[in-house]
Design a protein around this motif. Sequence first.
Motif, mmCIF file in Angstrom:
data_model
loop_
_atom_site.group_PDB
_atom_site.id
_atom_site.type_symbol
_atom_site.label_atom_id
_atom_site.label_comp_id
_atom_site.label_asym_id
_atom_site.label_seq_id
_atom_site.Cartn_x
_atom_site.Cartn_y
_atom_site.Cartn_z
ATOM 1 N N UNK A 1 0.809 -1.219 0.000
ATOM 2 C CA UNK A 1 0.000 0.000 0.000
ATOM 3 C C UNK A 1 0.843 1.271 0.000
ATOM 4 N N UNK A 2 0.196 2.367 -0.342
ATOM 5 C CA UNK A 2 0.910 3.650 -0.404
ATOM 6 C C UNK A 2 1.463 4.085 0.954
ATOM 7 N N UNK A 3 0.889 3.526 2.031
ATOM 8 C CA UNK A 3 1.396 3.890 3.366
ATOM 9 C C UNK A 3 2.840 3.445 3.597
ATOM 10 N N UNK A 4 3.333 2.523 2.756
ATOM 11 C CA UNK A 4 4.726 2.059 2.904
ATOM 12 C C UNK A 4 5.716 2.951 2.147
ATOM 13 N N UNK A 5 5.194 3.917 1.399
ATOM 14 C CA UNK A 5 6.051 4.742 0.551
ATOM 15 C C UNK A 5 6.853 5.772 1.332
ATOM 16 N N UNK B 1 -2.910 -7.711 8.148
ATOM 17 C CA UNK B 1 -3.316 -6.854 7.031
ATOM 18 C C UNK B 1 -2.376 -7.022 5.836
ATOM 19 N N UNK B 2 -1.085 -7.046 6.119
ATOM 20 C CA UNK B 2 -0.111 -7.185 5.031
ATOM 21 C C UNK B 2 -0.290 -8.526 4.304
ATOM 22 N N UNK B 3 -0.390 -9.612 5.071
ATOM 23 C CA UNK B 3 -0.493 -10.952 4.463
ATOM 24 C C UNK B 3 -1.744 -11.076 3.601
ATOM 25 N N UNK B 4 -2.868 -10.574 4.120
ATOM 26 C CA UNK B 4 -4.123 -10.742 3.373
ATOM 27 C C UNK B 4 -4.225 -9.763 2.210
ATOM 28 N N UNK B 5 -3.289 -8.816 2.131
ATOM 29 C CA UNK B 5 -3.316 -7.848 1.023
ATOM 30 C C UNK B 5 -2.560 -8.331 -0.211
#
Length: 368
Positions: free
Chosen positions: A288-292, A353-357
């Motif tokens: 997701x963009x939140x990791x940018x 959240x990360x795994x299911x994304x």
Amino acid sequence: MPKAEETILEVDLKALKHNLNHLKSRIPKETKFLAVVKAFAYGSDACEIANYLEELNVDYFAVAYTNEGVQLREAGITKPILVLHPQTVSFTTLVEHQLEPNLYSPKILKEFIEVASSLNYKNYPVHVKFNTGLNRLGFAEHQVSYLAETLNSTSVIHLKSIFSHLAASEDLNEREFTLNQINLFKHIAETLSEAIGFKPMMHICNTSGILNYPEAHFDMVRSGIGLYGYGNSEKENKNFKPIGALKTVISQIHNIEPGESVGYNRAFTSETPVRTATLPLGHADGIGRQYGNGKGYVVINGQKAHIVGNVCMDMIMVNITGIDCKEGDEAIVFDAVTTAEDFAETANTISYELLTSVSQRVKRVFLK
Ligand SMILES: *Cc1c(COP(=O)(O)O)cnc(C)c1O
């Protein structure tokens, strides 16, 4: 293990077996084990995971929605499947596939009895959930007598289990709250069992409940995240092996001169010479963009390369200044060493959240 040549999610079934065995070592022999395989088995591939777990003889499966259960049946799963959050519109499909609904409210109970009755079912296996503090789904304590009357007056359904869900089983600061949930659940299950004249199975523990509340294992436990390799604490994580590794490859390397920018909206502007690598995964793949903008990082040749600028739909650029690497080299987003929990933390979220994304277009590769 060959290095990644494209973006892949590697799923290690040996690690899955290790995690199952560890969880089983923490529960009494006679306690049943339900494997939670909702949300594509936390991103790993529900059909592959469930098939392997069925070989390993787990007792039960759970999914969130009816269509997830249908997929498991179509993949040949024969063990009972609990549907945690069924909707009325899918009841016919649910019974056609011998899925077992969680009936969590008077409305859903009544509607299920109507559908099952119109299809001439007798003793159709169902489960009821009680709200003991999560305030999400479930009957309230004061509805026990209503529930008992309804169950006693029909032979269309048969109650296989009474269950509840813990709100903060991983948080030891909430121990008192959790113990209250457990006590309330016990009281409700006993009262209801007495009123219907038999004892359905009782279950309340998720993974952290299994690990932190051995006194609450009852007849069955339900584990998701533990199977996938996470114990929700530093201490417990040592007992588990993350089964998934998200790996990718360097597509192209750029040398960025001072004053140049990288990516959309020119979110990163360089003040010094910087080397970047472009990787073939982006927010459409689950990053997701939140990791940018410097939050998330990948590991290349054992070194951290932080995301530069905004995450694009299909790509990220990472800072490889000072890292010895070339186009075609592997980059690791998470694996058993730099875990999904570590990566998720960089953007204040959780492994779940990360795994299911990780999206369906990322190829799953199974290590058997
Ligand atoms: C998702 C879920 C679980 C699994 O929880 P983990 O923390 O992943 O073990 C168990 N029970 C219910 C009701 C759930 O929704």
